[in-house]
Design a protein around this motif. Structure first.
Motif, PDB file in Angstrom:
ATOM      1  N   THR A   1       0.834  -1.082  -0.161  1.00 47.21           N
ATOM      2  CA  THR A   1       0.092   0.008  -0.038  1.00 47.21           C
ATOM      3  C   THR A   1       0.917   1.244  -0.183  1.00 47.21           C
ATOM      4  N   VAL A   2       0.626   2.058  -0.939  1.00 53.45           N
ATOM      5  CA  VAL A   2       1.482   3.215  -0.932  1.00 53.45           C
ATOM      6  C   VAL A   2       0.641   4.472  -1.265  1.00 53.45           C
ATOM      7  N   GLN A   3       1.311   5.599  -0.916  1.00 45.45           N
ATOM      8  CA  GLN A   3       0.851   6.931  -1.076  1.00 45.45           C
ATOM      9  C   GLN A   3       1.578   7.812  -2.272  1.00 45.45           C
ATOM     10  N   VAL A   4       0.895   8.519  -2.886  1.00 41.00           N
ATOM     11  CA  VAL A   4       1.191   9.438  -3.975  1.00 41.00           C
ATOM     12  C   VAL A   4       2.051  10.553  -3.398  1.00 41.00           C
ATOM     13  N   SER A   5       3.280  10.753  -3.365  1.00 40.00           N
ATOM     14  CA  SER A   5       3.897  11.793  -2.476  1.00 40.00           C
ATOM     15  C   SER A   5       4.363  12.711  -3.403  1.00 40.00           C
ATOM     16  N   ARG A   6       4.938  12.582  -4.662  1.00 41.74           N
ATOM     17  CA  ARG A   6       5.636  13.530  -5.600  1.00 41.74           C
ATOM     18  C   ARG A   6       5.303  13.299  -7.112  1.00 41.74           C
ATOM     19  N   VAL A   7       4.948  14.251  -8.041  1.00 43.90           N
ATOM     20  CA  VAL A   7       4.830  14.119  -9.214  1.00 43.90           C
ATOM     21  C   VAL A   7       5.601  15.299 -10.041  1.00 43.90           C
ATOM     22  N   ASP A   8       6.280  14.751 -10.926  1.00 43.87           N
ATOM     23  CA  ASP A   8       7.284  15.748 -11.837  1.00 43.87           C
ATOM     24  C   ASP A   8       6.910  15.576 -13.075  1.00 43.87           C
ATOM     25  N   LEU A   9       6.091  16.585 -13.714  1.00 51.79           N
ATOM     26  CA  LEU A   9       5.901  16.532 -14.950  1.00 51.79           C
ATOM     27  C   LEU A   9       7.083  16.663 -15.811  1.00 51.79           C
ATOM     28  N   ASP A  10       7.952  17.384 -15.698  1.00 52.18           N
ATOM     29  CA  ASP A  10       9.091  17.392 -16.635  1.00 52.18           C
ATOM     30  C   ASP A  10       9.837  16.287 -16.873  1.00 52.18           C
ATOM     31  N   ALA A  11      10.128  15.545 -15.681  1.00 51.33           N
ATOM     32  CA  ALA A  11      10.965  14.484 -15.644  1.00 51.33           C
ATOM     33  C   ALA A  11      10.075  13.102 -15.876  1.00 51.33           C
ATOM     34  N   ARG A  12       8.791  13.438 -15.870  1.00 52.78           N
ATOM     35  CA  ARG A  12       7.945  12.302 -16.151  1.00 52.78           C
ATOM     36  C   ARG A  12       8.046  11.202 -14.891  1.00 52.78           C
ATOM     37  N   ARG A  13       8.049  11.635 -13.885  1.00 54.30           N
ATOM     38  CA  ARG A  13       8.337  10.671 -12.663  1.00 54.30           C
ATOM     39  C   ARG A  13       7.256  11.001 -11.385  1.00 54.30           C
ATOM     40  N   ILE A  14       6.716   9.642 -10.808  1.00 52.16           N
ATOM     41  CA  ILE A  14       5.965   9.583 -10.084  1.00 52.16           C
ATOM     42  C   ILE A  14       6.478   9.041  -8.825  1.00 52.16           C
ATOM     43  N   ASP A  15       6.758   9.621  -7.655  1.00 48.93           N
ATOM     44  CA  ASP A  15       7.343   9.101  -6.366  1.00 48.93           C
ATOM     45  C   ASP A  15       6.155   8.629  -5.394  1.00 48.93           C
ATOM     46  N   LEU A  16       6.391   7.583  -4.901  1.00 44.85           N
ATOM     47  CA  LEU A  16       5.413   6.839  -3.942  1.00 44.85           C
ATOM     48  C   LEU A  16       6.233   6.740  -2.644  1.00 44.85           C
ATOM     49  N   ARG A  17       5.256   6.679  -1.700  1.00 43.49           N
ATOM     50  CA  ARG A  17       5.706   6.207  -0.253  1.00 43.49           C
ATOM     51  C   ARG A  17       4.945   5.316   0.454  1.00 43.49           C
ATOM     52  N   LEU A  18       5.717   4.344   0.961  1.00 43.35           N
ATOM     53  CA  LEU A  18       5.130   3.052   1.528  1.00 43.35           C
ATOM     54  C   LEU A  18       4.481   3.685   2.870  1.00 43.35           C
ATOM     55  N   VAL A  19       3.075   3.242   2.887  1.00 43.07           N
ATOM     56  CA  VAL A  19       2.111   3.336   3.941  1.00 43.07           C
ATOM     57  C   VAL A  19       2.412   2.399   5.122  1.00 43.07           C
ATOM     58  N   GLU A  20       2.882   2.797   6.329  1.00 45.17           N
ATOM     59  CA  GLU A  20       2.714   2.166   7.487  1.00 45.17           C
ATOM     60  C   GLU A  20       1.492   1.764   8.171  1.00 45.17           C
ATOM     61  N   GLU A  21       1.183   0.771   8.253  1.00 43.47           N
ATOM     62  CA  GLU A  21      -0.112   0.383   8.835  1.00 43.47           C
ATOM     63  C   GLU A  21       0.170  -0.271  10.096  1.00 43.47           C
ATOM     64  N   PRO A  22      -0.868  -0.369  11.123  1.00 39.06           N
ATOM     65  CA  PRO A  22      -0.717  -1.066  12.220  1.00 39.06           C
ATOM     66  C   PRO A  22      -0.585  -2.730  12.337  1.00 39.06           C
TER      67      PRO A  22
END
Length: 313
Positions: free
Chosen positions: A224-245
C-alpha cells in the motif's frame, strides 16, 4: 517453478511455463519477465522464423499499410505474384538510421564475436533497411512511452496524498517500482523510503533485503503506497510506503502531512510534504524573519528621533 532449457531454452520451455502460471495472481508480471528475457526482435531479410510462435518461416506486415516495413513487404509480395523480384533502388544508405537499441547492439557484438554475424561485404540494401526500420521503430516506441508517461503524471497529479494498493513490478538497487491496481500507473518508492535499514539488492531473486530487520521487498509483493510527488517535466511519480498497524509486529507511525505545491520558475513539481518542510520551502518563515527585522529597525529609528527632540528641548 523454473524455465527449462538451461541457457538455451526452446519455445516449448516457454510454453510449458506459461501454462503453469495462467492461474496465478501474478501471471501478468511473470509473463512480462518472460518477454523481457527474450531477444529483442529486429527486421532482417534472413528468414530465421519466429521464436515465440515457434514458426520456422515468418514475416510481419499489416494491411492496410501503416509503416515503411509494411510497404516493403507489400511490394515484395506484389513482385512475387507477378513473377518478378523486388529490389529497393535509389536509396542512399548513408542517410539511413543506424541507432539501434543497446540490447540489439549487445546482441550484434555477441554474434560478431561468435562468428554468426554477416560480413559487411555481404550486406545488402535489405540489411541496411532492416536496421533502419528497427531503429526508427524503437525511436517511435520511446516517443510513445514518453507521451504516455507524461499523461500518466498529468492524470495522477490531482491524487497527491491518496493511498493505493499495488504490486511490486520491478526491484532495483535504488528502490522498487509499484504498479497501482486501480489505474495501472507505475511509480517508484525510493530505497530511502523503505525504512531505517541498509538494504541489499539480490538480482537473482529480484528482491531488496534489510540487513538488520530482515524485511524483504520482492517482485510481485503486494503493498500500500501514497502518491507523494509528481514531476511532469521528468515524467516521474514518487510513491511512499504506508506504514499500517501490525506491520512486522509494530504499530506504524501516523504522519501528519499536508499538500504543498511547488512551482519553481521552470519546473512543475507537485509533492506532499510535512507542514514544517512546506513552511520552510515556501519561504514564509524567511519573510516573517525579515519583516521582524524591519519592524525592529523602524522602532530603533523612532526612538532615536524622539531622543534628539528631547535633547533640543
Amino acid at each position: 517453478m523454473t524455465l527449462g532449457g538451461g541457457d538455451n531454452p526452446a519455445p516449448s520451455d516457454y510454453a510449458e511455463l506459461m501454462g503453469k502460471v495462467q492461474q496465478r495472481p501474478d501471471s501478468v508480471l511473470i509473463q512480462t519477465m518472460m518477454l523481457r528475457s527474450m531477444q529483442q526482435a529486429v527486421y532482417s531479410p534472413d528468414n530465421i522464423g519466429h521464436f515465440g510462435l515457434a514458426y520456422e518461416a515468418y514475416t510481419h506486415f499489416t494491411s492496410p499499410i501503416r509503416r515503411y516495413p509494411d510497404l516493403l513487404t507489400h511490394r515484395a509480395i506484389k513482385a512475387i505474384l507477378q513473377g518478378k523480384r523486388y529490389e529497393p533502388k535509389g536509396i542512399e544508405t548513408s542517410t539511413l538510421n543506424t541507432m539501434v537499441s543497446p540490447q540489439v547492439k549487445k546482441q550484434q557484438l555477441k554474434d560478431k564475436a561468435e562468428g554468426k554475424a554477416k560480413p559487411e561485404s555481404e550486406m545488402t540494401i535489405w540489411d541496411a533497411l532492416g536496421i533502419h526500420c528497427s531503429a526508427n521503430e524503437r525511436r517511435a516506441d520511446e516517443a510513445s512511452r514518453d507521451v504516455e508517461a507524461w499523461l500518466k503524471c498529468y492524470f495522477i497529479r490531482d491524487k497527491l496524498g491518496e493511498h493505493f494498493t499495488g504490486t511490486v513490478s520491478a526491484v532495483t538497487t535504488f528502490g522498487i517500482f509499484v504498479q497501482l491496481d486501480e489505474m495501472f500507473i507505475e511509480g517508484m518508492v525510493h530505497i530511502s523510503e523503505l525504512g531505517g535499514d541498509y538494504f541489499q539488492y539480490d538480482e537473482a531473486r529480484h528482491e531488496l533485503r534489510g540487513e538488520r530487520t530482515g524485511k524483504r521487498f520482492r517482485l510481485t509483493d503486494r503493498v500500500t503506497v501514497q502518491v507523494s510527488r509528481v514531476d511532469l517535466d521528468a515524467r516521474r511519480i514518487d510513491l511512499r510506503l504506508v506504514e499500517e498497524p501490525g506491520v512486522n509486529g509494530r504499530k506504524g507511525k501516523a504522519r501528519s502531512e499536508v499538500l504543498y505545491e511547488k512551482t519553481p520558475s521552470r519546473a512543475r513539481v507537485y509533492q506532499v510534504e510535512t507542514p514544517k518542510e512546506a513552511f520552510r520551502q515556501s519561504g514564509k518563515g524567511g519573510d516573517r524573519q525579515r519583516a521582524g527585522k524591519v519592524k525592529e529597525n523602524v522602532a530603533d529609528r523612532r526612538s532615536a528621533v524622539q531622543q534628539k527632540k528631547k535633547k533640543r528641548k
